[in-house]
Design a protein around this motif. Structure first.
Motif, short mmCIF file in Angstrom:
data_model
loop_
_atom_site.label_atom_id
_atom_site.label_comp_id
_atom_site.label_asym_id
_atom_site.label_seq_id
_atom_site.Cartn_x
_atom_site.Cartn_y
_atom_site.Cartn_z
N VAL A 1 0.86 -1.18 0.00
CA VAL A 1 0.00 0.00 0.00
C VAL A 1 0.90 1.24 0.00
CG1 VAL A 1 -1.81 1.26 1.25
CG2 VAL A 1 -1.78 -1.24 1.29
N HIS A 2 0.53 2.24 -0.78
CA HIS A 2 1.35 3.44 -0.85
C HIS A 2 0.48 4.65 -1.15
CE1 HIS A 2 5.78 4.09 -0.76
NE2 HIS A 2 5.46 5.26 -1.26
N GLY A 3 0.86 5.79 -0.62
CA GLY A 3 0.15 7.03 -0.88
C GLY A 3 0.79 7.80 -2.02
N THR A 4 -0.04 8.44 -2.84
CA THR A 4 0.51 9.19 -3.98
C THR A 4 1.22 10.45 -3.55
OG1 THR A 4 -1.58 10.38 -4.29
CG2 THR A 4 -1.31 8.31 -5.50
N ALA A 5 0.96 10.93 -2.31
CA ALA A 5 1.58 12.16 -1.82
C ALA A 5 2.72 11.88 -0.84
CB ALA A 5 0.53 13.06 -1.17
N ASP A 6 3.28 10.68 -0.89
CA ASP A 6 4.39 10.31 -0.01
C ASP A 6 5.62 11.13 -0.37
OD1 ASP A 6 6.51 9.04 1.38
OD2 ASP A 6 5.47 7.12 1.32
N TRP B 1 8.48 11.09 1.39
CA TRP B 1 9.71 10.43 1.84
C TRP B 1 10.10 9.28 0.91
CZ3 TRP B 1 13.11 11.60 5.72
CH2 TRP B 1 12.74 12.62 6.58
N VAL B 2 9.14 8.46 0.56
CA VAL B 2 9.39 7.34 -0.34
C VAL B 2 8.48 7.53 -1.55
CG1 VAL B 2 9.35 4.84 -0.65
CG2 VAL B 2 9.95 5.81 1.59
N PRO B 3 9.01 7.92 -2.69
CA PRO B 3 8.17 8.16 -3.87
C PRO B 3 7.34 6.94 -4.24
CG PRO B 3 10.41 8.96 -4.23
CD PRO B 3 10.44 8.18 -2.97
N VAL B 4 6.14 7.18 -4.71
CA VAL B 4 5.24 6.09 -5.07
C VAL B 4 5.83 5.21 -6.17
CG1 VAL B 4 3.95 7.41 -6.80
CG2 VAL B 4 2.81 5.56 -5.54
N THR B 5 6.75 5.75 -6.93
CA THR B 5 7.40 4.94 -7.97
C THR B 5 8.15 3.76 -7.37
OG1 THR B 5 9.27 6.49 -7.88
CG2 THR B 5 7.63 6.82 -9.63
N GLN B 6 8.65 3.91 -6.13
CA GLN B 6 9.34 2.78 -5.49
C GLN B 6 8.36 1.65 -5.18
OE1 GLN B 6 12.44 2.97 -2.69
NE2 GLN B 6 12.98 5.09 -3.11
N ALA B 7 7.14 2.00 -4.75
CA ALA B 7 6.13 0.97 -4.47
C ALA B 7 5.74 0.24 -5.75
CB ALA B 7 4.91 1.61 -3.83
N ALA C 1 -2.61 10.30 -0.01
CA ALA C 1 -2.07 9.88 1.28
C ALA C 1 -0.59 10.20 1.37
CB ALA C 1 -2.30 8.39 1.51
N ASP C 2 -0.16 10.71 2.53
CA ASP C 2 1.25 11.02 2.74
C ASP C 2 1.99 9.80 3.28
OD1 ASP C 2 0.62 10.87 5.44
OD2 ASP C 2 0.72 13.04 5.78
N HIS C 3 3.22 9.99 3.72
CA HIS C 3 4.06 8.86 4.10
C HIS C 3 3.48 8.08 5.28
CE1 HIS C 3 7.61 6.41 4.36
NE2 HIS C 3 7.91 6.84 5.57
N ALA C 4 2.97 8.78 6.27
CA ALA C 4 2.41 8.13 7.45
C ALA C 4 0.90 7.93 7.36
CB ALA C 4 2.74 8.94 8.70
N PHE C 5 0.30 8.24 6.21
CA PHE C 5 -1.16 8.17 6.05
C PHE C 5 -1.85 8.99 7.14
CE2 PHE C 5 -0.17 5.19 2.90
CZ PHE C 5 -1.30 4.73 2.25
N TRP D 1 -3.72 11.60 7.28
CA TRP D 1 -5.12 11.99 7.12
C TRP D 1 -5.95 10.85 6.53
CZ3 TRP D 1 -3.95 15.61 10.07
CH2 TRP D 1 -2.84 16.42 9.86
N HIS D 2 -5.36 9.67 6.49
CA HIS D 2 -6.03 8.52 5.88
C HIS D 2 -5.92 7.28 6.79
CE1 HIS D 2 -5.24 11.20 2.46
NE2 HIS D 2 -6.19 10.57 1.82
N ARG D 3 -5.84 7.49 8.10
CA ARG D 3 -5.63 6.35 9.00
C ARG D 3 -6.83 5.40 9.02
NH1 ARG D 3 -0.54 5.31 9.96
NH2 ARG D 3 -1.24 4.00 11.69
N ALA D 4 -8.04 5.94 9.03
CA ALA D 4 -9.21 5.06 9.05
C ALA D 4 -9.27 4.22 7.78
CB ALA D 4 -10.49 5.87 9.22
N GLU D 5 -8.98 4.85 6.65
CA GLU D 5 -8.97 4.12 5.38
C GLU D 5 -7.90 3.04 5.38
OE1 GLU D 5 -8.57 5.06 0.57
OE2 GLU D 5 -8.56 6.71 2.03
N LEU D 6 -6.73 3.38 5.92
CA LEU D 6 -5.64 2.40 6.00
C LEU D 6 -6.04 1.22 6.87
CD1 LEU D 6 -2.62 1.66 5.47
CD2 LEU D 6 -2.09 2.89 7.59
N ALA D 7 -6.64 1.49 8.04
CA ALA D 7 -7.05 0.41 8.93
C ALA D 7 -8.10 -0.49 8.28
CB ALA D 7 -7.59 0.99 10.24
N ASP D 8 -9.07 0.12 7.61
CA ASP D 8 -10.09 -0.67 6.92
C ASP D 8 -9.46 -1.56 5.85
OD1 ASP D 8 -12.08 0.49 8.44
OD2 ASP D 8 -12.68 1.93 6.90
#
Length: 250
Positions: free
Chosen positions: A194-199, A201-207, A226-230, A232-239
């Motif tokens: 799983v990766h966020g497009t707004a990461d 720290w680790v560009p989504v291209t690496q994922a 989603a950013d590196h730590a998700f 603003w997307h924690r609930a979505e990540l948990a689901d």
């Protein structure tokens, strides 16, 4: 070391890794029967510890262990990127001996550096029956500025390691402990990336590169914004994580 009386859903643990005492917290599902368990691996320095995921997992009938590698957040020893996979293996040893844990249903979920550690360790550790990562680098250290001042500001002021030692460790693991090289050995065990497009720290291209190397058996989910730590997307990540894990157990 395990208590025989009914538990209250959470307990502190300590365990040994190469003679160093590591500390952690074990979240326990209701009941006394052995339950499926997730080993939660935080990143470096580990500001996001995934405690919200531990609580959600417990509510859904899963145990989870959050622990700290040597040299950080109260665990003994010097911090060393090269020994993190050994610390993860020591955590698996702990879980395998816990009466509340079903040893045949242990998964690992790692964030950032923890995602790297999950892949590298699981490649040689068959007791980890499923692997999920988010914000994980395909190549550890890629894109990092390695000046001592920057390393201290972002990492080493929280860890038992100097900036110079940390930079040397990055160079070694980048050459010898590569997630891209290891990920194929996880197959046929389930893998979720799983990766966020707004990461930042680790560009989504690496994922995407990691997923391509893993092959078609790997599930890949890209979360828009989603950013590196998700953060603003924690609930979505948990689901997402919980839904995937439930799918493994039916």
């Amino acid at each position: 070391m395990w208590a025989t009386e009914p538990h209250e859903g959470i307990t502190g643990v300590t365990f040994d890794s190469d003679g160093h005492r590591l500390v952690g917290v074990l979240y326990l599902a209701r009941g006394e029967e052995p339950a499926p368990t997730v080993l939660l691996l935080h990143g470096c320095p580990g500001l996001e510890k995934n405690l919200d995921l531990a609580v959600r997992l417990r509510e859904a009938g899963w145990n989870s262990l959050v622990f700290h590698y040597r040299g950080c957040w109260g665990s003994a020893g010097r911090y060393d990127l090269r020994t993190i996979p050994r610390d993860v293996t020591a955590a698996v040893d702990l879980l395998a001996g816990c009466p509340q844990v079903d040893p045949g249903r242990i998964a690992v979920l790692g964030h950032s550096l923890g995602g790297w550690a999950a892949i590298v360790t699981a490649a040689a550790e068959p007791r980890l029956r499923a692997v999920a990562v988010y914000g994980a680098p395909a190549r550890l250290g890629a894109g990092l500025r390695l000046s001592p001042a920057w390393l201290d500001a972002e990492f080493t002021r929280f860890l038992a390691v100097t900036p110079e030692e940390f930079a040397a460790q990055v160079a070694v693991v980048a050459e010898r402990m590569d997630a891209l090289a290891a990920v194929g050995a996880i197959r046929p065990r389930p893998l979720l990336v799983v990766h966020g497009t707004a990461d930042g720290w680790v560009p989504v291209t690496q994922a995407r590169e990691l997923t391509e190397r893993a092959g078609s058996w790997c599930r890949y989910v890209e979360v828009e914004g989603a950013d590196h730590a998700f953060s603003w997307h924690r609930a979505e990540l948990a689901d997402l994580m919980l839904g995937w894990l439930r799918g493994l157990t039916g």
